[in-house]
Design a protein around this motif. Structure first.
Motif, mmCIF file in Angstrom:
data_model
loop_
_atom_site.group_PDB
_atom_site.id
_atom_site.type_symbol
_atom_site.label_atom_id
_atom_site.label_comp_id
_atom_site.label_asym_id
_atom_site.label_seq_id
_atom_site.Cartn_x
_atom_site.Cartn_y
_atom_site.Cartn_z
ATOM 1 N N ARG A 1 -44.973 -3.780 -25.075
ATOM 2 C CA ARG A 1 -45.166 -5.089 -24.461
ATOM 3 C C ARG A 1 -45.047 -6.200 -25.513
ATOM 4 N N GLU A 2 -45.671 -6.008 -26.675
ATOM 5 C CA GLU A 2 -45.594 -7.006 -27.738
ATOM 6 C C GLU A 2 -44.181 -7.141 -28.267
ATOM 7 N N ALA A 3 -43.458 -6.019 -28.372
ATOM 8 C CA ALA A 3 -42.072 -6.074 -28.831
ATOM 9 C C ALA A 3 -41.214 -6.851 -27.834
ATOM 10 N N ARG A 4 -41.424 -6.624 -26.544
ATOM 11 C CA ARG A 4 -40.680 -7.384 -25.528
ATOM 12 C C ARG A 4 -41.000 -8.865 -25.634
ATOM 13 N N ARG A 5 -42.279 -9.170 -25.824
ATOM 14 C CA ARG A 5 -42.693 -10.562 -25.941
ATOM 15 C C ARG A 5 -42.041 -11.226 -27.153
ATOM 16 N N ARG A 6 -41.994 -10.517 -28.304
ATOM 17 C CA ARG A 6 -41.359 -11.077 -29.499
ATOM 18 C C ARG A 6 -39.872 -11.317 -29.269
ATOM 19 N N ARG A 7 -39.194 -10.329 -28.672
ATOM 20 C CA ARG A 7 -37.760 -10.497 -28.406
ATOM 21 C C ARG A 7 -37.511 -11.674 -27.464
ATOM 22 N N GLU B 1 -39.407 -14.361 -27.099
ATOM 23 C CA GLU B 1 -39.632 -15.599 -27.838
ATOM 24 C C GLU B 1 -38.457 -15.914 -28.759
ATOM 25 N N GLU B 2 -37.889 -14.864 -29.378
ATOM 26 C CA GLU B 2 -36.724 -15.084 -30.237
ATOM 27 C C GLU B 2 -35.543 -15.616 -29.432
ATOM 28 N N ARG B 3 -35.327 -15.058 -28.249
ATOM 29 C CA ARG B 3 -34.235 -15.548 -27.396
ATOM 30 C C ARG B 3 -34.471 -16.994 -26.994
ATOM 31 N N ARG B 4 -35.712 -17.343 -26.678
ATOM 32 C CA ARG B 4 -36.030 -18.727 -26.313
ATOM 33 C C ARG B 4 -35.745 -19.666 -27.470
ATOM 34 N N GLU B 5 -36.162 -19.251 -28.671
ATOM 35 C CA GLU B 5 -35.923 -20.091 -29.847
ATOM 36 C C GLU B 5 -34.428 -20.292 -30.071
ATOM 37 N N LEU B 6 -33.647 -19.219 -29.906
ATOM 38 C CA LEU B 6 -32.201 -19.344 -30.084
ATOM 39 C C LEU B 6 -31.611 -20.310 -29.060
#
Length: 101
Positions: free
Chosen positions: A74-80, A82-87
């Motif tokens: 779940r945390e890994a999905r959340r990090r990915r 957030e990274e997509r949002r930042e991009l």
């Protein structure tokens, strides 16, 4: 001679109900009277299970490990995410700055 033959009009509802009752009357005796040739199964010889059942302390430990794995995924999905949002945000900011120039 007063016996007149009266033809009675049957409504659709009545015809369908008669058809349903006739179907029920014809199928019910066949299902009730059907006798199976199968014999009762005997009990299978007891065999030892290939794995021993978990003890009282192993089950909670297994649950905790499954829970921690789910949490990590779940945390890994959340990090990915957030990274997509930042991009996306950086990409839209760059496009916006190019349009202003």
């Amino acid at each position: 001679m007063d016996n007149e033959i009266k033809s009675e009009v049957i409504s659709r509802r009545r015809a369908l109900s008669l058809l349903g009752i006739a179907t029920l009357v014809l199928t019910l005796p066949m299902t009730v009277l059907t006798v199976s040739d199968a014999e009762a199964q005997g009990t299978a010889p007891a065999t030892a299970p290939s794995t021993t059942p978990p003890t009282g302390t192993e089950r909670p430990r297994e649950r905790r490990t499954r829970r921690s794995r789910r949490r990590e995924r779940r945390e890994a999905r959340r990090r990915r995410r957030e990274e997509r949002r930042e991009l996306r945000r950086k990409g839209s900011e760059e496009k916006g700055s190019e349009e202003k120039k």
